[in-house]
Motif scaffolding. Structure first.
Motif, short mmCIF file in Angstrom:
data_model
loop_
_atom_site.label_atom_id
_atom_site.label_comp_id
_atom_site.label_asym_id
_atom_site.label_seq_id
_atom_site.Cartn_x
_atom_site.Cartn_y
_atom_site.Cartn_z
N TRP A 118 44.26 103.28 34.72
CA TRP A 118 44.10 101.92 34.17
C TRP A 118 44.77 100.88 35.06
N LEU A 119 45.84 101.28 35.74
CA LEU A 119 46.45 100.34 36.68
C LEU A 119 45.51 100.05 37.86
N ARG A 120 44.75 101.05 38.31
CA ARG A 120 43.79 100.83 39.40
C ARG A 120 42.64 99.95 38.93
N ILE A 121 42.20 100.15 37.68
CA ILE A 121 41.15 99.28 37.12
C ILE A 121 41.65 97.84 37.06
N GLU A 122 42.93 97.70 36.63
CA GLU A 122 43.51 96.36 36.53
C GLU A 122 43.59 95.68 37.89
N ALA A 123 43.90 96.48 38.94
CA ALA A 123 44.05 95.91 40.29
C ALA A 123 42.69 95.64 40.94
N PRO A 136 38.74 96.58 39.67
CA PRO A 136 37.78 97.31 38.82
C PRO A 136 36.65 97.96 39.60
N SER A 193 34.72 103.04 28.69
CA SER A 193 34.41 102.72 30.09
C SER A 193 33.63 103.84 30.77
N ALA A 229 40.35 96.01 24.25
CA ALA A 229 40.82 95.60 25.57
C ALA A 229 42.25 95.07 25.49
N ARG A 274 45.59 96.66 27.33
CA ARG A 274 46.53 95.91 28.16
C ARG A 274 47.96 96.04 27.65
N VAL A 276 49.33 99.62 28.47
CA VAL A 276 49.69 99.74 29.89
C VAL A 276 51.01 99.03 30.15
N ARG A 282 56.31 102.02 37.05
CA ARG A 282 54.97 102.35 37.55
C ARG A 282 55.00 103.74 38.19
#
Length: 622
Positions: free
Chosen positions: A144-149, A151, A196, A207, A211, A214, A223
């Motif tokens: 989810w951190l990669r999606i946040e950074a 998508p 997703s 959503a 957030r 996370v 992290r």
């Protein structure tokens, strides 16, 4: 001694397969057999499972002591039974314990305690959480951190694979259920992952929950990959790699397996040391892993050592536990008076082997209960102590150990019961009591209660003990002299504040009987010359410390206070002054609540001591 006893297998040992009792008896009387028995006497490496197994060792000892006639006479007394009874010992790896050695548990009992240690569900669930679910949660959070950074950098296939791995883990690892809680961060991220991975847009509420989950996980642990997070996971991995207690208990069980289950052990260190390299190869446990205290404790309780050593090391932590080990040591008390060390160890082993027998031998049941009546023990009686002297010494030892080691406990019933058989042997005119009354109801006292009360009256008349408790020991002595059991029971009922007949099970009535008799301590001081090595002043201090101990129950506090009065009453005037000064100093440093609870009893104690110093009397004096 004539060693020509007929046919015997040459060079046969004590445990040769198929060897009959008769052949073993014959072999032990040859020169080789007697030499073997003498070597066993010297090394102590033999086992006496029943008293008759020691008989030929006595023969060997008598022969070595130059008592050939006595040895030959004993052999002739044994010979008619040689075909049906084993009279020889069994060889052993460890020497027999000395006459003064004792243990709380046998090796077999310690092993049984360890065998009951099953895997603990909570511990196993924690291990699963650290080794399975925490790493997976890190992967999920990283996704989810990669999606946040970015998508676009994360594919649906990656999400689907992560979701499939969750289902596999959930099916295989069921101890930890936190991830099943729909409100947990893990469950929230998994719901988002399902959406997703299916190519659907997350609903606004979901959503927002993702957030928040996370952010919460990053705030709590950092992290994934950060220095903070890496340190945490490294420490958790170290904890998870620690072996389970049940696995370590199984290892210690394997170490105990070769030992004699009926004895204690002399070497606890080797049994409870860290996992060795060889053990690690055979068990998969990490080299050097330590044995936790909870597993060491049963093994430590099986250590065989002199009683005072066990007290010093904390292996006997209470007067009640002292009562548990007393029977074992008392069984061999006579052996402690033999001048020859090997003979003393042999006699001790014989006493400790007491058990029911299937053999119809020449002694009666009454004689069987008295090991001293066995022919082989009787044969060495001239080298032993006077039984009455030895019994008094044993009584004195246990009472002094109890008073010095546990000055606030008195003599618990279990210890009194263990010592009670020695009282008549020692010639004490009063028995040791465990129950003041003979019946659960009514006021009929136990036969030994009045002699105990007489001992207390003779010892404590005119002392602070008498004044503090408001006892008229002159009256008690008159009741004892008249053997007035009913009158003594009525006195206990009256002192307890009861009216009319009172059940003997009434705790207040029983407590008054214990106060009047001091629960056996006066008997032991009066007739067995008990005096703690540290003096009565030290015992009084110890009793006060026990009375104000934070963990003491009301019953324990009351008992310790009674012991304080007893110990203080046996101090001389200077000792009483010093003890009271120490008590005043200790009382001044107690927590306010504890100090308030002892203010009145302490003032009453001072008055009882002061009246004795001034020769005065008061309403609580005779």
């Amino acid at each position: 001694m004539d060693t020509n006893t007929g046919h015997h297998p040459p060079g046969v040992g004590l445990t040769a397969p198929g060897l009959s009792d008769a052949d073993l008896f014959a072999h032990c009387l040859t020169d080789d057999g007697l030499a073997l028995l003498e070597s066993l006497l010297d090394s102590g490496r033999y086992e006496v499972r029943a008293p008759e197994h020691a008989a030929l060792l006595y023969v060997a000892w008598l022969r070595r002591a130059g008592q050939d006639a006595a040895a030959a006479e004993l052999v002739e007394e044994l010979r008619p039974f040689a075909a049906e009874v084993r009279f020889a010992p069994y060889p052993a790896e460890q020497p027999v314990p000395g006459p003064d050695a004792v243990h709380r548990l046998t090796v077999g009992e310690a092993a049984a305690a360890l065998a009951r240690r099953a895997p603990r569900p909570a511990v196993e669930a924690q291990r699963e959480a650290l080794t399975v679910w925490r790493p997976y949660e890190d992967e999920l959070l990283g996704h989810w951190l990669r999606i946040e950074a970015d998508p676009q950098a994360v594919t649906r296939a990656q999400g689907a694979a992560l979701l499939a791995r969750y289902r596999e883990l959930a099916a295989a690892h069921t101890r930890c259920t936190k991830h099943l809680n729909p409100k947990s961060n893990t469950a929230v991220l998994l719901r988002g992952l399902e959406e997703s991975a299916a190519g659907r847009e997350l609903p606004p509420r979901l959503a927002g929950l993702v957030r928040h989950a996370v952010a919460s996980m990053v705030a709590r642990r950092g992290r994934p990959g950060s220095a903070e997070h890496t340190r945490l996971r490294r420490e958790q991995a170290r904890q998870a790699a620690l072996p389970a207690h049940d696995e370590l208990a199984a290892l210690v069980l394997r170490r105990l397996a070769p030992l004699d289950t009926a004895r204690g052990t002399a070497d606890v260190g080797a049994l409870t040391g860290p996992v060795t390299a060889e053990e690690a190869r055979g068990t998969g446990l990490p080299v050097g892993a330590g044995i936790p205290p909870s597993i060491r404790a049963p093994v430590a309780a099986a250590v065989t050592a002199p009683l005072r050593t066990l007290l010093d090391t904390g292996a006997v932590p209470s007067a009640e536990v002292l009562g548990e080990v007393a029977a074992e040591l008392i069984a061999a008390h006579t052996a402690q008076g033999y001048a020859d060390e090997s003979l003393g160890a042999l006699v001790a082993a014989t006493y400790r082997a007491r058990r029911p027998h299937r053999y119809a031998l020449w002694w009666s049941r009454e004689h069987h209960e008295r090991i001293a009546s066995l022919p082989w023990v009787r044969a060495v009686a001239p080298w032993g102590p006077d039984p009455a002297v030895r019994a008094r010494a044993t009584l004195r030892t246990f009472a002094e150990v109890c008073v010095e080691g546990f000055p606030g406990a008195g003599l618990p019933d279990l210890l009194a019961a263990a010592l009670s058989d020695l009282a008549p042997l020692a010639g004490l005119p009063a028995p040791l009591l465990t129950e003041p009354f003979a019946a659960a109801y009514g006021t009929r006292t136990s036969p030994g209660l009045l002699p105990a009360a007489r001992a207390a009256g003779e010892l404590l008349r005119g002392t602070a003990y008498e004044r503090y408790h408001g006892i008229d020991y002159a009256q008690v002595l008159r009741l004892a002299a008249a053997a007035d059991h009913e009158g003594f029971a009525e006195l206990c009922v009256a002192r307890a504040g009861r009216t009319g007949p009172s059940p003997a099970g009434d705790a207040a009535v029983v407590e008054q009987a214990r106060i009047l008799t001091t629960s056996n301590l006066a008997t032991l001081v009066r007739y067995a010359d008990v005096s703690p090595p540290g003096g009565w002043e030290g015992a009084a201090r110890g009793a006060f410390a026990a009375a104000v101990r934070r963990s003491a129950t009301p019953a324990q506090t009351a008992r310790a206070w009674r012991q304080l009065l007893f110990h203080l009453s046996l101090c001389d005037a200077d000792g009483q002054r010093r003890a009271l000064a120490w008590i005043d100093d200790r009382a001044a440093r107690l927590p306010a609540r504890t100090a308030a609870g002892i203010t009145a009893p302490l003032a009453r104690l001072r008055r009882a001591v002061d009246r004795g110093a001034s020769g005065g009397s008061g309403p609580d004096s005779p």
